[in-house]
Design a protein around this motif. Structure first.
Motif, short mmCIF file in Angstrom:
data_model
loop_
_atom_site.label_atom_id
_atom_site.label_comp_id
_atom_site.label_asym_id
_atom_site.label_seq_id
_atom_site.Cartn_x
_atom_site.Cartn_y
_atom_site.Cartn_z
N TYR A 113 2.15 -2.68 27.69
CA TYR A 113 1.73 -1.42 28.32
C TYR A 113 0.25 -1.46 28.67
O TYR A 113 -0.18 -0.98 29.73
CB TYR A 113 2.05 -0.26 27.37
N HIS A 169 6.79 8.54 18.63
CA HIS A 169 6.52 7.15 19.00
C HIS A 169 6.03 7.03 20.44
O HIS A 169 5.11 6.28 20.73
CB HIS A 169 7.79 6.31 18.84
N VAL A 170 6.68 7.77 21.33
CA VAL A 170 6.34 7.63 22.74
C VAL A 170 4.93 8.15 23.01
O VAL A 170 4.19 7.60 23.81
CB VAL A 170 7.39 8.36 23.61
N THR A 193 -0.62 2.65 20.18
CA THR A 193 0.11 1.51 19.62
C THR A 193 -0.07 1.38 18.11
O THR A 193 0.89 1.16 17.38
CB THR A 193 -0.36 0.21 20.30
N ASP A 218 12.65 3.78 28.60
CA ASP A 218 11.32 3.53 28.03
C ASP A 218 11.48 2.55 26.87
O ASP A 218 12.26 2.79 25.95
CB ASP A 218 10.74 4.86 27.55
N VAL A 262 5.37 -4.21 22.76
CA VAL A 262 5.55 -3.25 23.85
C VAL A 262 4.21 -2.61 24.21
O VAL A 262 3.88 -2.42 25.39
CB VAL A 262 6.59 -2.17 23.46
N GLY A 263 3.40 -2.31 23.19
CA GLY A 263 2.07 -1.74 23.44
C GLY A 263 1.17 -2.70 24.20
O GLY A 263 0.43 -2.29 25.11
N LYS A 282 9.50 1.82 24.47
CA LYS A 282 9.06 2.34 23.18
C LYS A 282 10.13 3.25 22.57
O LYS A 282 10.39 3.22 21.37
CB LYS A 282 7.76 3.12 23.36
N SER A 287 10.02 -3.98 13.29
CA SER A 287 9.74 -2.87 14.21
C SER A 287 8.24 -2.72 14.46
O SER A 287 7.82 -2.32 15.54
CB SER A 287 10.32 -1.56 13.68
N PHE A 347 6.84 -2.67 18.37
CA PHE A 347 5.92 -1.69 18.97
C PHE A 347 4.61 -2.33 19.40
O PHE A 347 4.02 -1.93 20.40
CB PHE A 347 5.66 -0.55 17.98
N ARG A 349 5.83 1.09 30.60
CA ARG A 349 6.67 0.74 29.45
C ARG A 349 8.14 0.70 29.84
O ARG A 349 9.01 0.62 28.98
CB ARG A 349 6.49 1.78 28.34
N SER A 392 1.99 3.87 16.29
CA SER A 392 3.41 3.51 16.35
C SER A 392 3.75 2.42 15.34
O SER A 392 4.79 2.46 14.68
CB SER A 392 3.78 3.01 17.74
#
Length: 409
Positions: free
Chosen positions: A295, A184-185, A189, A242, A291-292, A244, A284, A288, A301, A192
């Motif tokens: 980022y 994932h990290v 995006t 983090d 969060v993406g 993510k 979820s 993601f 992140r 993920s």
């Protein structure tokens, strides 16, 4: 129905038309229930709902992703997943189960931004190989009795343990989960979103198909793993810096909870498992995605730096709040209903599970609320585009769409 499916493949390089015909195909599936063929067998509404969820996620990817190659990889992944959810026999199911690794690996290795992506690809391949070769061993040792999709005959518990191991890796149960936060990290995006929304559902759907064999064997080991995984992964979430990785570990906690729900072999457990799969897929994916987006704007992140969403854009903050509240199981979200029914089946069987569930919910609610409060408060300015976050509104609607329940009852 098959004509639409083949016709959609004709538009594979035109993502929008491919998506359109796939959606029509999904509606036909809801009407033509139990249509059998060489490759397909529509045997349960729950898997059709998972197919529709995968098409939903593909639609959001089409809206938000600009890179054409990532779009094609996303299409191929959704295509493989649809084949996995409606297979006619076990070897087809296994084949598509393993084939789903390929698009994700290409996404991580081709479009990941850090050099650690090579390490995460090693993890992914190693876990896939290590956990799925035993599946072939059981298949060959059973003299090909496993031709049908549902296994409901007696096996020794060692055989069942080996059989469920390959699905557990994609579940991912705690102790087999190490590839997930790494993947994932390092992934972009889009990868993920698909990894959380789709790939984890392959393990759960596969495990649901072998539940028939679990009827007569000791499933205590999966019970212990589920209870341990819920609490340990929840504590892992608390210590993540983090965002993510935090979202990745939170999906591990949800999957352990789902394992606890469906391992009881009750109808309420299975129903709540399916609803939790749907709720987790939508929630979820959006976690993601948000969060993406943060980022891409701020090049960070870190949970510590995710602040001031309210002063940057109220709509962004509200969507973010709604998503993370759904993640922590707040009514009237789908995840609340799923968790509620799972808890009722758990408490009716095991009274001591109350304390384990209490600790789990306490910790899980803590990290969701912590991330939420640190994100919406603050005085700095983050230039988030409302248009980009607006793409997520349809999935927010699906996350709180408790009318799906009418299919089950």
């Amino acid at each position: 129905m098959l004509e639409f499916f083949i016709f959609s493949c004709y538009f594979f390089f035109e993502p929008f038309f491919f998506f359109l015909f796939m959606v029509i195909f999904g509606f036909f599936m809801l009407n033509n229930y139990a249509w059998g063929g060489y490759f397909f067998f529509l045997d349960s509404f729950s898997f059709i709902l998972l197919v529709i969820m995968s098409l939903f996620i593909l639609g959001i990817v089409l809206l938000s992703e600009k890179n054409n190659m990532l779009l094609l990889l996303s299409e191929s992944l959704v295509f493989v997943c649809i084949f996995f959810f409606i297979p006619s026999n076990v070897i087809m199911m296994y084949m598509f189960f393993e084939l789903s690794m390929f698009p994700i690996l290409v996404m991580i290795l081709g479009y990941g931004s850090q050099i650690e992506k090579i390490n995460s690809a090693y993890y992914l391949i190693f876990y896939a190989a290590f956990c799925s070769f035993p599946f072939l061993f059981v298949y060959l040792k059973s003299f090909f009795y496993f031709t049908l999709v549902y296994f409901d005959f007696n096996l020794s518990w060692e055989m069942i343990f080996i059989l469920s191991l390959s699905f557990m890796m994609k579940f991912p149960v705690y102790f087999l989960h190490l590839w997930l936060p790494k993947a994932h990290v390092e992934a972009p995006t889009t990868a993920s979103m698909l990894l959380a929304g789709l790939l984890l559902k392959l393990g759960t759907a596969g495990f649901m198909r072998i539940l028939g064999s679990l009827n007569f064997s000791h499933n205590n080991i999966w019970m212990i793993l589920a209870f341990l995984g819920m609490i340990l992964a929840a504590f892992c979430c608390v210590f993540q810096s983090d965002a993510k990785a935090l979202a990745a570990y939170s999906s591990i906690t949800h999957m352990s909870f789902l394992l606890m729900a469906i391992i009881f072999l009750l109808m309420t457990g299975k129903t709540s498992g399916v609803i939790l799969m749907l709720a987790h897929g939508y929630t979820s994916t959006l976690m993601f995605y948000l969060v993406g987006e943060f980022y891409h704007v701020s090049s960070s992140r870190m949970v510590y730096y995710m602040n001031s969403f309210f002063s940057s854009g109220t709509i962004v903050a509200i969507v973010f709040a709604v998503v993370f509240l759904s993640n922590s199981g707040t009514p009237p979200s789908l995840s609340f209903i799923a968790e509620f029914t799972a808890i009722t089946s758990a408490l009716s069987l095991m009274k001591f599970s109350f304390w384990i569930l209490f600790v789990y919910f306490f910790v899980a609610f803590y990290y969701s609320i912590y991330l939420l409060t640190s994100a919406v408060m603050g005085k700095s300015f983050v230039n988030m585009s409302i248009w980009n976050v607006g793409f997520s509104v349809p999935i927010v609607f699906m996350m709180y769409n408790i009318f799906w329940m009418s299919i089950f009852f």
